[in-house]
Design an enzyme around this catalytic site. Structure first.
Site, PDB file in Angstrom:
ATOM      1  N   LYS A 110       0.700  -1.277   0.084  1.00  0.00           N
ATOM      2  CA  LYS A 110      -0.042  -0.052  -0.041  1.00  0.00           C
ATOM      3  C   LYS A 110       0.932   1.216  -0.018  1.00  0.00           C
ATOM      4  CE  LYS A 110      -2.629   1.379   3.913  1.00  0.00           C
ATOM      5  NZ  LYS A 110      -1.633   2.784   4.039  1.00  0.00           N
ATOM      6  N   GLU A 179      -9.315   7.588   3.855  1.00  0.00           N
ATOM      7  CA  GLU A 179      -9.062   7.960   5.285  1.00  0.00           C
ATOM      8  C   GLU A 179      -9.516   9.072   5.661  1.00  0.00           C
ATOM      9  OE1 GLU A 179      -5.230   6.986   7.052  1.00  0.00           O
ATOM     10  OE2 GLU A 179      -5.898   7.732   8.829  1.00  0.00           O
TER      11      GLU A 179
END
Ligand code: KIV
Length: 261
Positions: A110, A179
């Site tokens: 990621k 996020e």
């Protein structure tokens, strides 16, 4: 059995569960709990190593923890974070990903950022590295975003995040973490992308959810992000148990006959 990248590529609309884990015992618990994927996040810098942010985390530290998590969860799909600046160039990203996949046993990596990292994501995926994207609040560059705060409230911010998610998908990312963005923005991005979105502080409309192990179990002191749900007061319970152990040793209660040979 461990899921495949192809399954995650086809995970749109499935409410998959991601959880961070950073070592043998936490990954073992995550696997036993049946999570769909483990993220060895560079949040380990804060919750395990005690750094003030994720910036100091090194590739060696990520590798060390990825290996341990893999040993604890041999059957679970495992994503490892590329640490800060390890993907500043495609060459660096390929070298870091090679180590995390070959030595660490990760299934995917990621990295944080939108349009600005799309070229690197494309290079990695062309080389055969499965990549998970991450937009919205990107902790490695939180200072540039004004700290750990909601992203995408202002229209220009929302547009940057939206375009970033689209660029990641076009570059080959198999999914995108959103996020700390407004739930409505996360919903719109989720509806637009063909790959699955994974929310943390992004409301209920993303395909999947991810939380930090220590937040779920109440193991990171008093700090509790508003978006995290604490399922255990772990620190209090651990403290009670450790205090009882110390007390019993001092009082001569432990070890008892059943612990002696
Ligand atoms: O490092 C991490 O744990 C993360 C998650 C919070 C998504 O990036």
């Amino acid at each position: 059995m461990r899921r495949t990248v192809k399954e995650f590529r086809q995970a749109k609309g499935k409410r998959l569960v991601y959880l961070t884990a950073y070592d043998y015992p936490s990954a073992r618990l995550a696997e036993k709990a049946g999570v769909d994927a483990i993220l060895v996040g560079d949040s380990l810098g804060m919750v395990v190593l005690g750094y003030p942010s994720t910036v100091p985390v090194t590739l060696e530290e990520m590798l060390h923890h990825t290996k341990a998590a893999r040993r604890g969860a041999p059957e679970t799909f495992l994503v490892a974070d590329l640490p800060y600046l390890a993907y500043a160039t495609l060459d660096r990203a390929l070298k870091a990903a090679e180590r995390l996949l070959k030595e660490g046993g990760a299934d995917a990596v990621k990295l944080e950022g939108g349009e600005e990292v799309a070229e690197v994501v494309q290079g990695l995926t062309r080389a055969g590295v499965p990549v998970l994207g991450h937009v919205g609040l990107t902790p490695q560059t939180a200072s540039q975003l004004g700290g750990y705060r909601l992203q995408g409230k202002r229209p220009e911010e929302a547009e940057r995040i939206f375009k970033g998610a689209l660029a990641l998908e076009a570059a080959g990312a198999y999914g995108v973490v959103l996020e700390m963005v407004p739930a409505l923005l996360a919903k719109e991005i989720t509806e637009r992308l063909a790959v699955h979105t994974i929310g943390i502080g992004a409301g209920p409309h993303t395909d999947a959810q991810v939380l930090v192990f220590h937040d779920v179990l109440g193991l990171y002191g008093e700090f509790k992000p508003r978006f995290a749900k604490r399922y255990l007061e772990g620190e209090r319970l651990f403290l009670e148990a450790l205090s009882r152990y110390a007390e019993e040793v001092r009082e001569g209660v432990f070890p008892g006959e059943e612990h002696s040979f």
